[in-house]
Design an enzyme around this catalytic site. Sequence first.
Site, PDB file in Angstrom:
ATOM      1  N   LEU A   1     -11.674 -86.495  24.526  1.00  0.00           N
ATOM      2  CA  LEU A   1     -10.653 -86.450  25.304  1.00  0.00           C
ATOM      3  C   LEU A   1     -11.423 -88.073  25.766  1.00  0.00           C
ATOM      4  CD1 LEU A   1     -10.734 -83.454  27.141  1.00  0.00           C
ATOM      5  CD2 LEU A   1      -8.765 -84.564  26.116  1.00  0.00           C
ATOM      6  N   ASP A   2     -10.563 -88.951  26.037  1.00  0.00           N
ATOM      7  CA  ASP A   2     -11.297 -89.686  27.090  1.00  0.00           C
ATOM      8  C   ASP A   2     -12.081 -89.187  28.182  1.00  0.00           C
ATOM      9  OD1 ASP A   2      -9.666 -91.415  25.806  1.00  0.00           O
ATOM     10  OD2 ASP A   2      -8.188 -91.656  26.277  1.00  0.00           O
ATOM     11  N   ARG A   3     -12.564 -90.241  28.366  1.00  0.00           N
ATOM     12  CA  ARG A   3     -13.635 -89.723  29.531  1.00  0.00           C
ATOM     13  C   ARG A   3     -13.124 -89.740  30.960  1.00  0.00           C
ATOM     14  NH1 ARG A   3     -18.817 -93.850  31.367  1.00  0.00           N
ATOM     15  NH2 ARG A   3     -20.160 -92.735  32.784  1.00  0.00           N
TER      16      ARG A   3
ATOM     17  N   THR B   1     -10.068 -89.200  31.038  1.00  0.00           N
ATOM     18  CA  THR B   1      -9.248 -87.397  31.261  1.00  0.00           C
ATOM     19  C   THR B   1      -9.520 -86.535  31.228  1.00  0.00           C
ATOM     20  OG1 THR B   1      -7.361 -88.472  29.481  1.00  0.00           O
ATOM     21  CG2 THR B   1      -7.772 -86.459  29.294  1.00  0.00           C
TER      22      THR B   1
END
Length: 332
Positions: A144-146, A148
């Site tokens: 997951l993106d940081r 998000t």
Amino acid sequence: MKSTLALGPAAVQHLVVDEESAGQRLDNYLFRQLKGVPKTHVYRIIRSGEVRRNKGRICASDRVQGGDVLRIPPIRLSERVAEKLAHPAPAREFPVVFEDDAFLALDKPAGVAVHGGSGVSFGVIEQMRQARPLANMLELAHRLDRETSGLLLIAKKKSALKGLQDQFRERETGKTYLALVRGVWPARLKVLDQPLHKYLLADGERRVRVVEADHPEAMRSISLVRVVRHVPSPKAMLHQYPEGFSLLEVTIKTGRTHQIRVHLSSAGHPIAGDDKYGDFELNRCLVKSGHRRMFLHAWRLRLTHPISGCAIELLAELPLELKKWADIQNLT
């Protein structure tokens, strides 16, 4: 015989391969055991014959079996790696949505990286390993993106890791995010089928953009969009953004880097608070109104249990700061 390694001492160690690790390539097995040791060094000690299996030579591509005894030579670490191991990530547990013997699902907060690297000393996985020192295995099943928040899966055994990764790779999971975007999203626009291309900025930072299908490095990317509701602008922003916002469910059929962020921005409706692909003037207004994060949340995940084969649906409710932001209650 040891089943775990202590890095750093100038002495030969012996490691017994557990049954759960049977079938792994030697190099991949050692990467997991020798965390923090450069891969080039791991390959060097294998090629030189310093790593032995049951007293015989072994190649990097050979597969280990349960009960194998591996001889590991003294591992001399660089000062940087030794310092990192001497000061590990702080132990931290995260909210658990689901857990059994095979895997666990966390509700990752925004602003926390899933793993260390690229200027980040540690992330969720390093902190979880410190918090659970008796766990035989904890490995990220996806990313997951940081920025998000939401559902993040961590495998607790090799068979579960392979099963989960296979599902993500074969697009057999249903991953749905909640995103708040600028303006009124056209209800007719339900499928975004736009190829994406990764590239680097001059400073080396990674970015993604929509490209034509015939681009030599185009990756087909598909997002399905459903409008949940219209969200009015805060009073302080009503004059500048009279159309308000749209809360969307976005289900991704492909898992490309920054896919949702780029697809929605390319459609003219950037995600509120997105500092890479967003409306920067809007973001400044939001910060003044007290909203300081990107409104993107990994909300729902449908998958097949990697061991039992049962269908599972996992839900991570919107975090409080996003509920307050859009005055959204009881969405799940």
